[in-house]
Design a protein around this motif. Structure first.
Motif, PDB file in Angstrom:
ATOM      1  N   THR A   1       0.900  -1.144   0.077  1.00 51.88           N
ATOM      2  CA  THR A   1      -0.274  -0.164  -0.159  1.00 51.88           C
ATOM      3  C   THR A   1       0.780   1.173  -0.015  1.00 51.88           C
ATOM      4  O   THR A   1       0.384   2.549  -0.539  1.00 51.88           O
ATOM      5  CB  THR A   1      -0.871  -0.078   1.070  1.00 51.88           C
ATOM      6  N   GLY A   2       2.078   1.164   0.648  1.00 52.84           N
ATOM      7  CA  GLY A   2       2.892   2.411   0.698  1.00 52.84           C
ATOM      8  C   GLY A   2       2.302   3.514   1.392  1.00 52.84           C
ATOM      9  O   GLY A   2       2.666   4.787   0.965  1.00 52.84           O
ATOM     10  N   GLY A   3       1.296   3.450   2.229  1.00 46.14           N
ATOM     11  CA  GLY A   3       0.380   4.203   2.905  1.00 46.14           C
ATOM     12  C   GLY A   3      -0.567   4.842   2.068  1.00 46.14           C
ATOM     13  O   GLY A   3      -1.263   5.622   2.287  1.00 46.14           O
ATOM     14  N   GLY A   4      -1.180   4.488   0.850  1.00 43.01           N
ATOM     15  CA  GLY A   4      -2.134   4.795   0.114  1.00 43.01           C
ATOM     16  C   GLY A   4      -3.226   3.803   0.474  1.00 43.01           C
ATOM     17  O   GLY A   4      -3.582   3.503   1.711  1.00 43.01           O
ATOM     18  N   ASP A   5      -4.241   3.672  -0.506  1.00 42.91           N
ATOM     19  CA  ASP A   5      -5.465   2.936  -0.229  1.00 42.91           C
ATOM     20  C   ASP A   5      -5.079   1.684   0.361  1.00 42.91           C
ATOM     21  O   ASP A   5      -4.139   1.054  -0.240  1.00 42.91           O
ATOM     22  CB  ASP A   5      -6.452   2.790  -1.475  1.00 42.91           C
ATOM     23  N   PRO A   6      -5.950   0.941   1.592  1.00 46.04           N
ATOM     24  CA  PRO A   6      -5.671  -0.317   1.949  1.00 46.04           C
ATOM     25  C   PRO A   6      -5.989  -1.126   0.591  1.00 46.04           C
ATOM     26  O   PRO A   6      -6.856  -1.018  -0.091  1.00 46.04           O
ATOM     27  CB  PRO A   6      -6.539  -0.400   3.163  1.00 46.04           C
ATOM     28  N   ILE A   7      -5.361  -2.714   0.744  1.00 41.00           N
ATOM     29  CA  ILE A   7      -5.704  -3.577  -0.285  1.00 41.00           C
ATOM     30  C   ILE A   7      -7.105  -4.111   0.203  1.00 41.00           C
ATOM     31  O   ILE A   7      -7.420  -4.511   1.298  1.00 41.00           O
ATOM     32  CB  ILE A   7      -4.503  -4.687  -0.372  1.00 41.00           C
TER      33      ILE A   7
END
Length: 651
Positions: free
Chosen positions: A134-140
């Protein structure tokens, strides 16, 4: 199929995107359009950024020169029932759609994010794609209950999308895709009006599909195709970005940022912040344009743009009554804006109300018609004659002033139809039934569009708490039409709680619910607790809910819109400790007309309550969702918990 029926069917379907919901920033614009009779949305995306490898074309691709084992890729859902780029290739490297020997490119996305980049060094660390997908983006997104049918194999696609496999020499690219929206319009006139509203904010606006119901090769004879005309408007933003982050020679090492550069005293950190700034600036500009567009849509006149389109009589009964199929509301189509309590006169001389609600098989007038009892009975019979599904017609004789907002045993007078005591009916809304005791509970069919908006906000695998559940239509809609993992409903009114329990038993037998196990599976995910919310909330596990829905009832002088109440702050303080980090709260309040549209008092009460508990919040949506009295409105503020402060008390 006419426009109203197509709109009803479209909004009744569950969201098929990978997240299982509409993007938070797109919920507002979709709600503003869907609440109007001329439009409904078919797909949307509020704007997103992601990293990717390959040729960058969103299609069902596999690696060129594959070994025949196949590979899978998944695109991020655009929301509103659309999945872009979900595919799984098997056998014959590079084949697509089963076409033998046709080799195409490779495309795989990583770290899809619909929000600001808040951790630049984590997000742009190309060496951690495998261990930090995710890299801090949207959760999978988790795989919910709908792992069948069109979503068969969804788990393998999701797992495949998080891997860093692909051609070893493929560089990593950064892309930002702006806002996109597709809207079905009732008529060409409505489509033209919508495009005129969108163009000041978005450059790319056009009519992408036009079916006027006439055969192309026989227009002179006006031969009709099946169904009514269809006009699809597409709106695109222009805040795009596409740039490489690595080179083919060193695909795993960032051109602008690499963790190893930090140890050498370089400017890697500044470069990561710069990349995040490029994306975040586009997000902010994109959201600002969406907000301007929403304001323009809401500023449109309340009257329908046109109802006289040739051959389009959907929503009209005998040319007099206009019916909102979803909201259970009927208004006189010949009288523009209808005011509460106003009446019109038919050819028979009867004082017919210009609007009334329909709950189940009961028509409810907001007040007694003018005239004697015989005239009132004739009015009731006339209204029932307009729709054979109506079995009873009643009129309110008192205001909803009790704590549970019910009219009471003496608050409704029956005008027509067979006697029914107690006055109980079952109300059908978007494929789900609830049980309503009209004398002892509160229920508004006009909140149907708001319940659609709530369902569109719920993501796959969420745990949802519904406080002040009433007869439970919000809870029933969420559990039946979304992929929520669990829904807990709390209601103090014993009659309303019993109605909800009866509706749950009806849900078990509902074969139209599109989840594994059907209605029975949905009912198993719904829990009901009867009692005082202030006593129940402290007993629940802290930080255990992803979403809280609180359709708080009006409490008269205790509400802040009258200037004397605390706007339900005590309930808010008990609910906030239960929400997870990045969880969302739908808080309902009441506002006077002069407080709209900003609702600063409501915003301040939420902010103050959150700050007292050491929570940082972000407001996503604020809008009125209904009228409760003259110059008084029900409003909803959606806010998200984005962090914690060092100060603030804990509970």
């Amino acid at each position: 199929m006419d426009f109203e029926a197509r709109k009803y069917n479209c909004l009744s379907k569950r969201d098929k995107s990978s997240a299982g919901r509409i993007d938070p920033r797109a919920v507002d614009v979709c709600a503003a359009l869907n609440e109007r009779g001329e439009y409904y949305t078919t797909s949307s995306c509020a704007g997103r950024c992601f990293l990717y490898r390959g040729d960058g074309i969103k299609s069902w691709h596999s690696a060129v020169g594959g070994d025949g084992g196949g590979s899978s890729g998944i695109g991020d859902g655009d929301g509103d029932g659309r999945i872009d780029g979900v595919g799984e290739e098997g056998g014959g490297g590079g084949r697509i759609g089963g076409a033998p020997g046709k080799k195409l490119g490779f495309f795989r996305r990583y770290r899809v994010n619909h929000d600001l980049i808040r951790e630049p060094r984590r997000y742009f660390d190309l060496t951690s794609l495998a261990r930090d997908p995710t890299g801090g983006g949207d959760p999978i997104p988790a795989v919910g209950q709908f792992d069948h049918g069109n979503n068969a194999g969804f788990k393998s696609k999701l797992e495949g999308s998080t891997s860093s496999s692909g051609p070893p020499s493929s560089p990593i690219w950064l892309r930002f895709e702006p806002f996109i929206l597709h809207v079905m319009c009732r008529s060409l006139k409505a489509a033209s009006a919508l495009m005129g509203l969108a163009r000041p904010s978005f450059k790319n606006v056009g009519l992408t599909s036009w079916n006027d119901g006439v055969e192309d090769d026989n227009r002179n004879n006006s031969k009709q195709k099946g169904g009514s005309p269809r006009f699809l408007v597409a709106i695109w933003g222009d805040e795009g970005l596409d740039m490489p982050l690595s080179t083919p020679a060193s695909p795993g090492r960032g051109l602008f940022y690499d963790p190893e550069d930090e140890t050498c005293g370089g400017s890697a950190t500044n470069n990561a912040d710069w990349l995040a700034q490029l994306v975040n600036e586009r997000h902010v500009r994109n959201w600002s344009k969406i907000d301007r567009f929403v304001e323009a849509v809401r500023a449109m006149q309340a009257r329908a743009i046109d109802l006289e389109h040739d051959g389009d009589v959907d929503g009209a009964i005998h040319g007099i009554d206009r019916v909102d199929l979803a909201a259970g509301h009927v208004s006189d189509a010949s009288n523009g804006n209808s005011a509460r309590g106003s009446q019109s006169t038919t050819n028979s001389g009867l004082p017919i109300p210009r609007s009334y609600d329909v709950v189940g098989d009961v028509a409810i007038l907001n007040s007694l018609p003018e005239g004697d009892e015989e005239t009132q009975r004739e009015v009731g019979k006339w209204i029932m004659s307009r729709n054979k599904a109506m079995k009873i017609c009643v009129a309110r004789t008192s205001s909803l002033s009790t704590t549970d907002r019910s009219p009471g045993s003496c608050g409704l007078v029956q005008l027509a139809g067979p006697p029914r005591n107690p006055l109980i009916t079952s109300h059908y809304e978007y494929g789900v039934k609830c049980v309503v005791d009209l004398q002892n509970t509160f229920f508004s069919p006009r909140m149907a569009p708001e319940r659609v908006r709530l369902c569109q906000s719920v993501a796959r695998g969420e745990k949802v708490l519904v406080v002040f559940a009433g007869v439970g239509m919000e809870a029933l809609q969420i559990v039946a039409r979304t992929e929520a993992k669990e829904v807990l409903a709390i209601e103090q009114n014993s009659v309303a709680a019993e109605c909800l329990r009866r509706a749950k038993r009806m849900l078990e037998r509902n074969k139209t619910v599109a989840s594994r196990g059907g209605g029975k599976g949905a009912a198993e995910r719904l829990s009901i607790v009867e009692g005082d919310a202030l006593k129940i909330l402290p007993t629940l596990e802290k930080a255990s809910f992803d979403r809280i829905v609180a359709p708080r009832p009006k409490e008269g002088s205790m509400d802040g819109d009258l200037g004397t109440g605390d706007a339900g702050k005590e309930f808010l303080l008990q609910m906030l400790p239960l929400i997870k980090m990045k969880g969302e709260v739908h808080w309902y309040d009441f506002a006077a007309d002069h407080e709209l549209p900003s609702c600063d008092r409501t915003r301040d009460s939420v902010r103050t309550a959150c700050e007292s508990l050491g929570l940082n919040t972000e407001v996503i949506h604020v809008a009125k969702v209904g009228s409760v009295a003259k110059r008084q409105y029900r409003v909803c503020i959606d806010f998200r918990i984005i962090g914690r402060t060092t100060s603030g008390s804990s509970q």
